[in-house]
Design a protein around this motif. Sequence first.
Motif, short mmCIF file in Angstrom:
data_model
loop_
_atom_site.label_atom_id
_atom_site.label_comp_id
_atom_site.label_asym_id
_atom_site.label_seq_id
_atom_site.Cartn_x
_atom_site.Cartn_y
_atom_site.Cartn_z
N LEU A 1 -0.33 4.84 10.20
CA LEU A 1 -0.75 4.57 8.73
C LEU A 1 -1.69 5.42 8.17
O LEU A 1 -1.72 5.91 7.06
CB LEU A 1 -0.91 2.96 8.65
N THR A 2 -2.68 5.84 9.07
CA THR A 2 -3.96 6.45 8.59
C THR A 2 -3.75 7.91 8.56
O THR A 2 -4.71 8.67 8.33
CB THR A 2 -5.11 5.93 9.31
N THR A 3 -2.70 8.61 9.45
CA THR A 3 -2.70 10.17 9.25
C THR A 3 -2.17 10.63 8.35
O THR A 3 -0.77 10.51 7.88
CB THR A 3 -2.07 10.38 10.75
N PRO A 4 -2.57 11.49 7.64
CA PRO A 4 -2.02 11.93 6.35
C PRO A 4 -0.89 12.99 6.69
O PRO A 4 -1.09 13.56 7.52
CB PRO A 4 -3.29 12.86 5.61
N PRO A 5 0.24 12.86 6.05
CA PRO A 5 1.34 13.73 6.32
C PRO A 5 1.43 15.10 5.79
O PRO A 5 0.34 15.20 4.62
CB PRO A 5 2.64 12.95 5.60
N PHE B 1 7.43 -3.30 -10.28
CA PHE B 1 6.45 -2.12 -11.01
C PHE B 1 5.84 -1.36 -9.83
O PHE B 1 5.62 -1.66 -8.75
CB PHE B 1 5.62 -2.91 -11.90
N ASP B 2 5.34 -0.28 -10.38
CA ASP B 2 4.39 0.45 -9.66
C ASP B 2 3.04 -0.02 -9.77
O ASP B 2 2.63 -0.13 -11.02
CB ASP B 2 4.53 2.04 -10.22
N ASN B 3 2.40 -0.23 -8.44
CA ASN B 3 0.98 -0.36 -8.88
C ASN B 3 0.30 0.86 -9.24
O ASN B 3 0.63 1.61 -9.28
CB ASN B 3 0.39 -0.98 -7.56
N ARG B 4 -1.08 0.40 -9.86
CA ARG B 4 -1.85 1.52 -10.25
C ARG B 4 -2.18 2.44 -9.29
O ARG B 4 -2.16 2.05 -8.02
CB ARG B 4 -3.10 0.72 -10.82
N ASP B 5 -2.34 3.79 -9.39
CA ASP B 5 -2.60 4.78 -8.49
C ASP B 5 -1.38 5.17 -7.45
O ASP B 5 -1.75 5.57 -6.46
CB ASP B 5 -3.95 4.35 -7.64
N VAL B 6 -0.19 4.66 -7.88
CA VAL B 6 0.98 5.07 -7.23
C VAL B 6 2.23 5.09 -8.03
O VAL B 6 2.28 4.58 -9.14
CB VAL B 6 1.18 4.08 -5.91
N TYR C 1 0.86 -1.02 -0.20
CA TYR C 1 -0.07 0.00 -0.02
C TYR C 1 0.96 1.31 -0.02
O TYR C 1 1.78 1.41 0.75
CB TYR C 1 -0.79 -0.03 1.02
N SER C 2 0.44 2.10 -1.14
CA SER C 2 1.22 3.58 -0.94
C SER C 2 2.48 3.38 -1.66
O SER C 2 3.35 4.49 -1.67
CB SER C 2 1.06 4.37 0.13
N SER C 3 3.23 2.25 -1.61
CA SER C 3 4.72 2.14 -2.10
C SER C 3 4.89 1.96 -3.41
O SER C 3 4.31 1.45 -4.06
CB SER C 3 5.11 0.70 -1.59
N GLN C 4 6.04 2.93 -3.91
CA GLN C 4 6.48 2.75 -5.10
C GLN C 4 7.46 1.74 -5.16
O GLN C 4 7.88 1.07 -4.45
CB GLN C 4 6.99 4.15 -5.47
N TYR D 1 4.61 12.38 -5.99
CA TYR D 1 3.86 12.56 -4.57
C TYR D 1 2.28 12.58 -5.29
O TYR D 1 1.71 13.51 -5.99
CB TYR D 1 4.23 14.09 -4.12
N TYR D 2 1.67 11.46 -4.76
CA TYR D 2 0.33 11.49 -5.28
C TYR D 2 -0.71 10.83 -4.20
O TYR D 2 -0.99 9.47 -4.40
CB TYR D 2 0.17 10.59 -6.75
N PRO D 3 -1.09 11.73 -3.29
CA PRO D 3 -1.72 10.98 -2.23
C PRO D 3 -3.15 10.86 -2.56
O PRO D 3 -4.07 9.92 -1.86
CB PRO D 3 -1.58 12.00 -1.15
N GLU D 4 -3.79 11.15 -3.77
CA GLU D 4 -5.20 11.03 -4.04
C GLU D 4 -5.35 9.47 -4.35
O GLU D 4 -6.43 9.10 -4.34
CB GLU D 4 -5.42 12.02 -5.38
N GLY D 5 -4.39 8.82 -4.69
CA GLY D 5 -4.64 7.48 -4.97
C GLY D 5 -4.60 6.55 -3.81
O GLY D 5 -5.15 5.33 -3.95
N LEU D 6 -4.27 6.94 -2.80
CA LEU D 6 -4.14 6.04 -1.51
C LEU D 6 -5.50 5.73 -0.96
O LEU D 6 -5.81 4.38 -0.63
CB LEU D 6 -3.37 6.66 -0.46
#
Length: 304
Positions: A170-174, A60-65, A35-38, A215-220
Amino acid sequence: MPYATVNTHEATAIELYYETHGDPADPALLLVNGYSSQILGWYPGFREQLAERGRFVVSFDNRDVGLSTHLDGVDVDLGAVSKTAVKAAAAGEPMPPVPYTLSDFADDAAGLLDHLGIGAAHIAGVSMGGMIVQQMAIDHPDRVLSMTSIMSTTREPGYFEATPEAMAALTTPPPPDREGYIAASVASRKISASPRHFDPDQASEMVAASYDRMYYPEGLPRQMAAVRCSPLGVEALRRLGVPTLVIHGRDDPLIMPNGGERTAELVPGANLLMVGDMGHDLPKPLWPILIDAIISHTAHAETS
């Protein structure tokens, strides 16, 4: 840059950014991020050492990251669908609809193998990536030579637990600014990392590189919705015929050790490696243990 077009049946075809290490003539080993990992989460040195041991390593990069397709504008109310999913799982009812599921992630991975002309591969995934490779083994067993599920879980209630501190991290947005993001992300990683092996300088370097790369937090929220709302595969795992290795850290606070133990319990003939001093990460001092285990497991699968 190398891209593979996959899942073309969806409204938006997915473009996966990928990299390879090693000799294409060697058995393929597909590495799947969490999750969230490039793709950077599989350190180059880790991938190169696997390649040096006779594996054609694909990551590979998963979709949305990262540099893969972002599903911009596809909204999900993560809180609402997560609550519905908990109730649905308890009642044995269908999960709520979400933008995509773990099966879509698994189809992406299978599509990457198609793009590379690889009929079947060894597959290994960390955290959410472990959930994806489990789903891939269920949905595409003919494409899987062996599976390694690392610091992951079956997602069943009671086997998907974290300490309150780790879940909050994990759930607190930076913060969105680079300096604030790096500081907060390093602090968050420390909470879940292997206690004896956490290196703040290495963590800071990795987080900065990830921020600068994409940097793409929208996909998380969409990725987490897939984790929370995909149908459970308990019975399918019980019937799985894929050679399986489960690796889990004894000190993992984000997915507690019983998540890995449960995975090994369900999959027939699975081997379980519980690693001391390992948290929810891949610290360099433990690479010899982890790489030896993956190479041994895949070699044994090839001769079985």
